[in-house]
Design a protein around this motif. Structure first.
Motif, PDB file in Angstrom:
ATOM      1  N   VAL A   1      40.457  45.895  40.423  1.00 51.22           N
ATOM      2  CA  VAL A   1      39.024  45.717  40.167  1.00 51.22           C
ATOM      3  C   VAL A   1      38.271  46.441  41.279  1.00 51.22           C
ATOM      4  O   VAL A   1      37.963  45.867  42.329  1.00 51.22           O
ATOM      5  CB  VAL A   1      38.656  44.216  40.134  1.00 51.22           C
ATOM      6  CG1 VAL A   1      37.186  44.035  39.766  1.00 51.22           C
ATOM      7  CG2 VAL A   1      39.544  43.461  39.150  1.00 51.22           C
ATOM      8  N   ASP A   2      38.007  47.719  41.058  1.00 46.76           N
ATOM      9  CA  ASP A   2      37.427  48.544  42.131  1.00 46.76           C
ATOM     10  C   ASP A   2      36.386  49.531  41.640  1.00 46.76           C
ATOM     11  O   ASP A   2      36.034  50.475  42.351  1.00 46.76           O
ATOM     12  CB  ASP A   2      38.544  49.294  42.867  1.00 46.76           C
ATOM     13  CG  ASP A   2      39.150  50.407  42.024  1.00 46.76           C
ATOM     14  OD1 ASP A   2      38.992  50.368  40.780  1.00 46.76           O
ATOM     15  OD2 ASP A   2      39.780  51.318  42.593  1.00 46.76           O
ATOM     16  N   GLY A   3      35.884  49.338  40.418  1.00 47.44           N
ATOM     17  CA  GLY A   3      34.887  50.267  39.897  1.00 47.44           C
ATOM     18  C   GLY A   3      35.407  51.676  39.717  1.00 47.44           C
ATOM     19  O   GLY A   3      34.631  52.633  39.669  1.00 47.44           O
ATOM     20  N   GLY A   4      36.737  51.818  39.609  1.00 47.98           N
ATOM     21  CA  GLY A   4      37.341  53.133  39.416  1.00 47.98           C
ATOM     22  C   GLY A   4      37.564  53.925  40.692  1.00 47.98           C
ATOM     23  O   GLY A   4      38.008  55.071  40.647  1.00 47.98           O
TER      24      GLY A   4
ATOM     25  N   ILE B   1      35.359  39.527  40.623  1.00 49.92           N
ATOM     26  CA  ILE B   1      36.678  38.920  40.804  1.00 49.92           C
ATOM     27  C   ILE B   1      36.734  37.568  40.107  1.00 49.92           C
ATOM     28  O   ILE B   1      37.746  37.213  39.486  1.00 49.92           O
ATOM     29  CB  ILE B   1      37.003  38.769  42.305  1.00 49.92           C
ATOM     30  CG1 ILE B   1      36.844  40.118  43.025  1.00 49.92           C
ATOM     31  CG2 ILE B   1      38.418  38.223  42.494  1.00 49.92           C
ATOM     32  CD1 ILE B   1      37.678  41.241  42.433  1.00 49.92           C
ATOM     33  N   VAL B   2      35.653  36.816  40.187  1.00 46.83           N
ATOM     34  CA  VAL B   2      35.577  35.526  39.504  1.00 46.83           C
ATOM     35  C   VAL B   2      35.847  35.693  38.015  1.00 46.83           C
ATOM     36  O   VAL B   2      36.610  34.924  37.409  1.00 46.83           O
ATOM     37  CB  VAL B   2      34.185  34.879  39.728  1.00 46.83           C
ATOM     38  CG1 VAL B   2      34.003  33.677  38.799  1.00 46.83           C
ATOM     39  CG2 VAL B   2      34.018  34.459  41.179  1.00 46.83           C
ATOM     40  N   ASN B   3      35.237  36.702  37.405  1.00 45.36           N
ATOM     41  CA  ASN B   3      35.389  36.916  35.961  1.00 45.36           C
ATOM     42  C   ASN B   3      36.853  37.094  35.566  1.00 45.36           C
ATOM     43  O   ASN B   3      37.315  36.546  34.555  1.00 45.36           O
ATOM     44  CB  ASN B   3      34.592  38.147  35.522  1.00 45.36           C
ATOM     45  CG  ASN B   3      33.095  37.946  35.641  1.00 45.36           C
ATOM     46  OD1 ASN B   3      32.610  36.823  35.715  1.00 45.36           O
ATOM     47  ND2 ASN B   3      32.354  39.040  35.677  1.00 45.36           N
TER      48      ASN B   3
ATOM     49  N   ILE C   1      34.736  35.631  48.714  1.00 45.77           N
ATOM     50  CA  ILE C   1      35.146  35.510  47.318  1.00 45.77           C
ATOM     51  C   ILE C   1      35.611  34.095  47.011  1.00 45.77           C
ATOM     52  O   ILE C   1      35.313  33.544  45.941  1.00 45.77           O
ATOM     53  CB  ILE C   1      36.262  36.524  47.000  1.00 45.77           C
ATOM     54  CG1 ILE C   1      35.707  37.958  47.075  1.00 45.77           C
ATOM     55  CG2 ILE C   1      36.863  36.255  45.627  1.00 45.77           C
ATOM     56  CD1 ILE C   1      36.778  39.033  46.948  1.00 45.77           C
ATOM     57  N   GLY C   2      36.332  33.472  47.939  1.00 43.99           N
ATOM     58  CA  GLY C   2      36.863  32.134  47.714  1.00 43.99           C
ATOM     59  C   GLY C   2      35.787  31.105  47.423  1.00 43.99           C
ATOM     60  O   GLY C   2      35.962  30.230  46.563  1.00 43.99           O
ATOM     61  N   LYS C   3      34.685  31.187  48.128  1.00 44.03           N
ATOM     62  CA  LYS C   3      33.590  30.236  47.921  1.00 44.03           C
ATOM     63  C   LYS C   3      32.973  30.418  46.541  1.00 44.03           C
ATOM     64  O   LYS C   3      32.632  29.441  45.863  1.00 44.03           O
ATOM     65  CB  LYS C   3      32.529  30.406  49.010  1.00 44.03           C
ATOM     66  CG  LYS C   3      31.512  29.283  49.063  1.00 44.03           C
ATOM     67  CD  LYS C   3      30.661  29.363  50.315  1.00 44.03           C
ATOM     68  CE  LYS C   3      29.735  28.147  50.415  1.00 44.03           C
ATOM     69  NZ  LYS C   3      28.946  28.176  51.672  1.00 44.03           N
ATOM     70  N   HIS C   4      32.830  31.660  46.119  1.00 48.15           N
ATOM     71  CA  HIS C   4      32.311  31.936  44.780  1.00 48.15           C
ATOM     72  C   HIS C   4      33.278  31.429  43.713  1.00 48.15           C
ATOM     73  O   HIS C   4      32.847  30.899  42.678  1.00 48.15           O
ATOM     74  CB  HIS C   4      32.078  33.439  44.605  1.00 48.15           C
ATOM     75  CG  HIS C   4      30.890  33.960  45.344  1.00 48.15           C
ATOM     76  ND1 HIS C   4      29.632  34.047  44.779  1.00 48.15           N
ATOM     77  CD2 HIS C   4      30.752  34.413  46.621  1.00 48.15           C
ATOM     78  CE1 HIS C   4      28.778  34.542  45.663  1.00 48.15           C
ATOM     79  NE2 HIS C   4      29.433  34.765  46.789  1.00 48.15           N
ATOM     80  N   LEU C   5      34.575  31.576  43.968  1.00 45.89           N
ATOM     81  CA  LEU C   5      35.569  31.071  43.034  1.00 45.89           C
ATOM     82  C   LEU C   5      35.471  29.557  42.892  1.00 45.89           C
ATOM     83  O   LEU C   5      35.512  29.021  41.781  1.00 45.89           O
ATOM     84  CB  LEU C   5      36.978  31.450  43.505  1.00 45.89           C
ATOM     85  CG  LEU C   5      37.406  32.905  43.303  1.00 45.89           C
ATOM     86  CD1 LEU C   5      38.683  33.198  44.072  1.00 45.89           C
ATOM     87  CD2 LEU C   5      37.605  33.203  41.814  1.00 45.89           C
ATOM     88  N   ALA C   6      35.342  28.862  44.014  1.00 42.89           N
ATOM     89  CA  ALA C   6      35.270  27.401  43.991  1.00 42.89           C
ATOM     90  C   ALA C   6      34.075  26.936  43.146  1.00 42.89           C
ATOM     91  O   ALA C   6      34.208  26.042  42.300  1.00 42.89           O
ATOM     92  CB  ALA C   6      35.170  26.858  45.411  1.00 42.89           C
ATOM     93  N   SER C   7      32.920  27.529  43.365  1.00 38.52           N
ATOM     94  CA  SER C   7      31.721  27.140  42.628  1.00 38.52           C
ATOM     95  C   SER C   7      31.853  27.456  41.143  1.00 38.52           C
ATOM     96  O   SER C   7      31.433  26.664  40.285  1.00 38.52           O
ATOM     97  CB  SER C   7      30.491  27.848  43.198  1.00 38.52           C
ATOM     98  OG  SER C   7      30.229  27.421  44.519  1.00 38.52           O
TER      99      SER C   7
END
Length: 238
Positions: free
Chosen positions: A225-228, A203-205, A14-20
């Motif tokens: 954030v778990d799709g319910g 999570i980024v959103n 997740i962290g890498k996606h956040l950085a980008s």
């Protein structure tokens, strides 16, 4: 104004996606991780930092402030995330390492963030917790305790920083698949009320939303954030 974000645990997942994502939004991005990492984007700066080493965190924050200026957004994402061991087998030092990395490391980052914060600027602390803070499987005591502590830390900091322009919120992801999404089964997806397993972008959103300067009335929240998934009752079928 150039906005700056610091993300711990940004070498992968997740962290890498956040950085980008923050890079694309025009942020100056600072990634802290125990592992060496690199990005193609010129506005992403990486630092090799062990969250168990408090002095390393402090020195890193100081270097960033001196070279670039104050940080506007802190995302405490770094964690020991795959460690689980039976309670009768886990050693105290193993338990302590998870707590230090996931909770104490995050707290030190929060302290340094507050210390360097410019009162005229907005500030955002986003703690990445987990649905395991209140719903878990066996043998995840260390991880669950660390994430429960992170949610409680969020609650307390929200109140303690009420005289500042800093908001403090947590995000508790459920199943977020960061590696082999295409290999998931229909059963994996269907067990979620939303009909699918989560993706890093989910999570980024939420992080990008919480980071907006105008969203200052969301404070002390823990957004699941778990799709319910954690709302679903599980019964043994006869």
């Amino acid at each position: 104004m150039i906005k700056r974000v610091l993300i711990t645990g940004g070498a992968g997942g997740i962290g890498k996606h956040l950085a980008s994502a923050y890079s694309k939004e025009g942020y100056e991005v600072f990634v802290l991780d125990k592992e060496l990492c690199s990005f193609q984007e010129k506005n992403i700066h990486t630092f090799q930092v062990d969250l168990c080493q408090n002095d390393e965190i402090k020195i890193c924050f100081q270097q960033i402030q001196e070279q670039f200026g104050c940080i506007h957004v802190l995302i405490n994402n770094g964690a020991v995330s795959k460690f689980h061991k039976p309670v009768n087998e886990i050693e105290i030092d193993e338990f302590s390492k998870v707590i230090h990395t996931n909770l104490i490391g995050a707290f030190v980052c929060c302290k340094e963030f507050v210390k360097q914060h410019d009162p005229v600027c907005f500030g955002r602390i986003i703690n990445i917790a987990s649905t395991r803070f209140h719903q878990n499987e066996k043998d995840w005591e260390a991880y669950g305790a660390s994430k429960g502590g992170l949610v409680s830390l969020t609650n307390s900091l929200c109140v303690s920083l009420s005289n500042t322009n800093i908001t403090v919120n947590a995000i508790s992801p459920g199943w977020i698949e960061t590696e082999d999404y295409e290999h998931l089964t229909l059963k994996d997806h269907k067990q979620h009320p939303s009909g699918r397993v989560g993706k890093p972008q989910d999570i980024v959103n939420v992080c990008l939303f919480l980071s907006k300067e105008e969203n200052d009335f969301i404070n002390g929240a823990n957004i699941i954030v778990d799709g319910g998934m954690t709302k679903k009752m599980i019964y043994v079928e006869e």
